[in-house]
Design a protein around this motif. Structure first.
Motif, PDB file in Angstrom:
ATOM      1  N   PHE A   1       0.872  -1.167   0.000  1.00  0.00           N
ATOM      2  CA  PHE A   1       0.000   0.000   0.000  1.00  0.00           C
ATOM      3  C   PHE A   1       0.909   1.216   0.000  1.00  0.00           C
ATOM      4  O   PHE A   1       1.645   1.450   0.955  1.00  0.00           O
ATOM      5  N   VAL A   2       0.912   1.965  -1.082  1.00  0.00           N
ATOM      6  CA  VAL A   2       1.768   3.137  -1.203  1.00  0.00           C
ATOM      7  C   VAL A   2       0.882   4.373  -1.229  1.00  0.00           C
ATOM      8  O   VAL A   2       0.011   4.502  -2.090  1.00  0.00           O
ATOM      9  N   GLU A   3       1.109   5.281  -0.292  1.00  0.00           N
ATOM     10  CA  GLU A   3       0.307   6.487  -0.224  1.00  0.00           C
ATOM     11  C   GLU A   3       0.590   7.391  -1.434  1.00  0.00           C
ATOM     12  O   GLU A   3       1.733   7.545  -1.861  1.00  0.00           O
ATOM     13  N   THR A   4      -0.446   8.003  -1.970  1.00  0.00           N
ATOM     14  CA  THR A   4      -0.312   8.914  -3.097  1.00  0.00           C
ATOM     15  C   THR A   4       0.705  10.001  -2.782  1.00  0.00           C
ATOM     16  O   THR A   4       0.677  10.577  -1.703  1.00  0.00           O
ATOM     17  N   GLU A   5       1.594  10.261  -3.707  1.00  0.00           N
ATOM     18  CA  GLU A   5       2.649  11.274  -3.628  1.00  0.00           C
ATOM     19  C   GLU A   5       3.793  10.909  -2.695  1.00  0.00           C
ATOM     20  O   GLU A   5       4.684  11.722  -2.472  1.00  0.00           O
TER      21      GLU A   5
END
Length: 44
Positions: free
Chosen positions: A33-37
């Motif tokens: 899960f990679v947070e936006t930006e």
């Protein structure tokens, strides 16, 4: 499995927990899960 990579929120702080190549591998295996930006401050 989920591996979280949040973006940094402190001023002048640009570190992230994984490199772009590591994120790619995790995403291919559907385990991240990679947070936006996340990583934008480091030009990732």
């Amino acid at each position: 499995m989920q591996i979280g990579v949040p973006k940094e929120v402190k001023d002048q702080e640009f570190r992230v927990g994984l490199s772009p190549s590591s994120v790619r591998v995790c995403c291919e295996k559907a385990i991240s899960f990679v947070e936006t930006e996340a990583g934008w401050g480091r030009d990732f």
